[in-house]
Design an enzyme around this catalytic site. Structure first.
Site, PDB file in Angstrom:
ATOM      1  N   TYR A 102      51.271  29.529  38.130  1.00 23.98           N
ATOM      2  CA  TYR A 102      51.546  31.108  37.911  1.00 23.98           C
ATOM      3  C   TYR A 102      52.045  30.762  36.593  1.00 23.98           C
ATOM      4  CZ  TYR A 102      52.535  35.798  38.953  1.00 23.98           C
ATOM      5  OH  TYR A 102      52.679  37.621  38.702  1.00 23.98           O
TER       6      TYR A 102
ATOM      7  N   SER B 231      53.587  39.319  33.468  1.00 24.88           N
ATOM      8  CA  SER B 231      54.436  39.102  34.734  1.00 24.88           C
ATOM      9  C   SER B 231      55.449  38.777  33.353  1.00 24.88           C
ATOM     10  CB  SER B 231      54.184  37.588  35.376  1.00 24.88           C
ATOM     11  OG  SER B 231      56.009  37.442  36.604  1.00 24.88           O
TER      12      SER B 231
HETATM   13  P1  NAD Z   1      48.308  41.821  45.513  1.00 24.33           P
HETATM   14  O1  NAD Z   1      48.032  40.801  46.327  1.00 24.33           O
HETATM   15  O2  NAD Z   1      48.585  43.947  46.106  1.00 24.33           O
HETATM   16  O3  NAD Z   1      46.837  42.335  44.407  1.00 24.33           O
HETATM   17  C1  NAD Z   1      46.787  41.625  44.264  1.00 24.33           C
HETATM   18  C2  NAD Z   1      45.434  41.666  44.540  1.00 24.33           C
HETATM   19  O4  NAD Z   1      44.208  40.440  43.768  1.00 24.33           O
HETATM   20  C3  NAD Z   1      44.250  42.353  44.900  1.00 24.33           C
HETATM   21  O5  NAD Z   1      43.739  43.540  45.201  1.00 24.33           O
HETATM   22  C4  NAD Z   1      43.262  40.661  45.673  1.00 24.33           C
HETATM   23  O6  NAD Z   1      42.431  41.647  46.073  1.00 24.33           O
HETATM   24  C5  NAD Z   1      43.068  40.921  44.298  1.00 24.33           C
HETATM   25  N1  NAD Z   1      42.481  39.521  44.034  1.00 24.33           N
HETATM   26  C6  NAD Z   1      43.262  37.984  44.129  1.00 24.33           C
HETATM   27  N2  NAD Z   1      42.209  37.206  44.405  1.00 24.33           N
HETATM   28  C7  NAD Z   1      40.763  37.570  43.767  1.00 24.33           C
HETATM   29  C8  NAD Z   1      39.383  37.301  43.000  1.00 24.33           C
HETATM   30  N3  NAD Z   1      39.032  35.768  43.254  1.00 24.33           N
HETATM   31  N4  NAD Z   1      38.355  37.672  42.685  1.00 24.33           N
HETATM   32  C9  NAD Z   1      39.616  39.183  42.861  1.00 24.33           C
HETATM   33  N5  NAD Z   1      40.164  39.806  43.115  1.00 24.33           N
HETATM   34  C10 NAD Z   1      41.423  38.876  43.447  1.00 24.33           C
HETATM   35  O7  NAD Z   1      49.041  42.015  44.330  1.00 24.33           O
HETATM   36  P2  NAD Z   1      49.973  41.867  43.071  1.00 24.33           P
HETATM   37  O8  NAD Z   1      51.288  42.452  43.141  1.00 24.33           O
HETATM   38  O9  NAD Z   1      49.061  43.048  42.759  1.00 24.33           O
HETATM   39  O10 NAD Z   1      49.571  42.048  41.278  1.00 24.33           O
HETATM   40  C11 NAD Z   1      49.123  42.224  41.068  1.00 24.33           C
HETATM   41  C12 NAD Z   1      48.629  41.747  39.183  1.00 24.33           C
HETATM   42  O11 NAD Z   1      50.366  42.101  39.402  1.00 24.33           O
HETATM   43  C13 NAD Z   1      48.987  40.318  39.610  1.00 24.33           C
HETATM   44  O12 NAD Z   1      48.659  39.549  38.372  1.00 24.33           O
HETATM   45  C14 NAD Z   1      49.979  39.804  39.750  1.00 24.33           C
HETATM   46  O13 NAD Z   1      50.721  38.575  39.433  1.00 24.33           O
HETATM   47  C15 NAD Z   1      51.046  40.731  38.748  1.00 24.33           C
HETATM   48  N6  NAD Z   1      52.297  40.397  39.664  1.00 24.33           N
HETATM   49  C16 NAD Z   1      52.885  41.276  40.168  1.00 24.33           C
HETATM   50  C17 NAD Z   1      54.582  41.159  40.600  1.00 24.33           C
HETATM   51  C18 NAD Z   1      54.424  42.299  41.251  1.00 24.33           C
HETATM   52  O14 NAD Z   1      56.046  41.467  41.914  1.00 24.33           O
HETATM   53  N7  NAD Z   1      54.451  41.408  42.620  1.00 24.33           N
HETATM   54  C19 NAD Z   1      55.212  40.961  39.405  1.00 24.33           C
HETATM   55  C20 NAD Z   1      54.445  40.530  38.099  1.00 24.33           C
HETATM   56  C21 NAD Z   1      53.240  40.174  37.992  1.00 24.33           C
END
Ligand code: NAD
Length: 257
Positions: A152, A139
């Protein structure tokens, strides 16, 4: 196609960025394993839909990334992998002195320790094949901080450190490890933060998005899951064979500020 014959696992991929990455890998020809902690009919239907849409083989394997054993079992049940995308993640926002200890533990387990366990389980097969790609979804918060996101930010900085160590240990063996550092992408993890931000700032949804969230992103736009997926496909390509141990920001300029 570019990734034909490659077997990919994407953790936390039944929504958001993980699903977007899985879709781009499948479109590039990889066989894909989707994952989350649930085991619903929808999860398996999603895999079938993605297979129908892309023509790739797509399976869903349930495993809870907060549990070390299940992280390792995911790789074993998939039969190993050539491409490992560590994406599962959760968020919690609170001041340090009010941050619940169990939320800290869960964020460190799911966002950081899971990547250690899956990587440890996947590397032996990659060493055997002399080819592998580990892509960690870190991130902008792996490179910089924001208040109220202590767990985080700590976990994502940890992911960047793990990325560098994995890259050094695997260097010269056909295996690379890199971290993608997205800025804000409009996925469920971000959607969930909007109502709280609306309350905190006494603003409507659009104003929160423009003036609070995207204030950090000079481009003024969210990054998209397709762009994160495309970056992952690039990191798996031959063009990226000498890119290892580094971070690629997809953040509209956030970390250039
Ligand atoms: P999201 O909530 O849509 O996806 C998260 C995913 O992780 C989901 O599929 C959920 O089912 C899964 N998950 C959660 N807990 C779990 C567990 N215990 N076991 C297995 N799977 C689990 O969010 P996202 O935005 O798609 O996030 C995905 C990644 O991207 C994360 O690591 C997040 O930190 C990172 N990220 C997101 C953003 C953003 O702005 N959306 C920015 C930077 C980084």
């Amino acid at each position: 196609m570019q990734l034909t014959g490659k077997r990919a696992i994407v953790t936390g991929s039944n929504s958001g960025i993980g699903l977007g990455v899985a879709r781009e890998l499948a479109r590039a020809g990889a066989q894909v394993v989707l994952n989350s902690f649930t085991d619903s009919a929808e999860d398996h239907a999603l895999a079938a839909e993605l297979a129908a849409e892309t023509g790739a083989s797509v399976r869903y394997i349930q495993a809870d990334m907060s549990k070390a054993q299940e992280c390792r079992a995911l790789v074993a049940r998939a039969g190993g992998c050539d491409i490992l995308v560590n994406n599962a993640g959760i968020q919690h926002v609170a001041r340090i002195e009010e941050f619940p200890g169990e939320k800290w533990d869960a964020i460190i387990a799911i966002n950081l320790s899971s990547a250690f366990h899956t990587t440890a389980a996947a590397l032996p097969g990659m060493y055997e094949n002399g080819w592998g790609r580990v892509v960690n979804i870190a991130s902008a918060h792996g490179l910089t901080a924001s208040p109220y996101k202590s767990a985080y930010v700590a976990a994502k900085h940890g992911v960047v450190g793990l990325t560098k160590t994995t890259a050094l240990e695997a260097a010269g063996k056909g295996i690379t490890c890199n971290a993608i550092c997205p800025g804000y992408v409009l996925t469920p993890i971000v959607e969930k933060q909007i109502p709280d931000q609306m309350k905190t700032h006494n603003m409507d949804r659009e104003t929160v998005i423009r003036q609070v969230m995207l204030a950090r992103q000079p481009s003024g736009d969210f990054a998209t899951v397709e762009q994160i997926g495309g970056t992952a496909v690039f990191l798996c390509s031959d063009a990226a064979a000498q890119i290892t141990g580094t971070t690629i920001s997809v953040d509209g300029g956030w970390t250039a500020l």
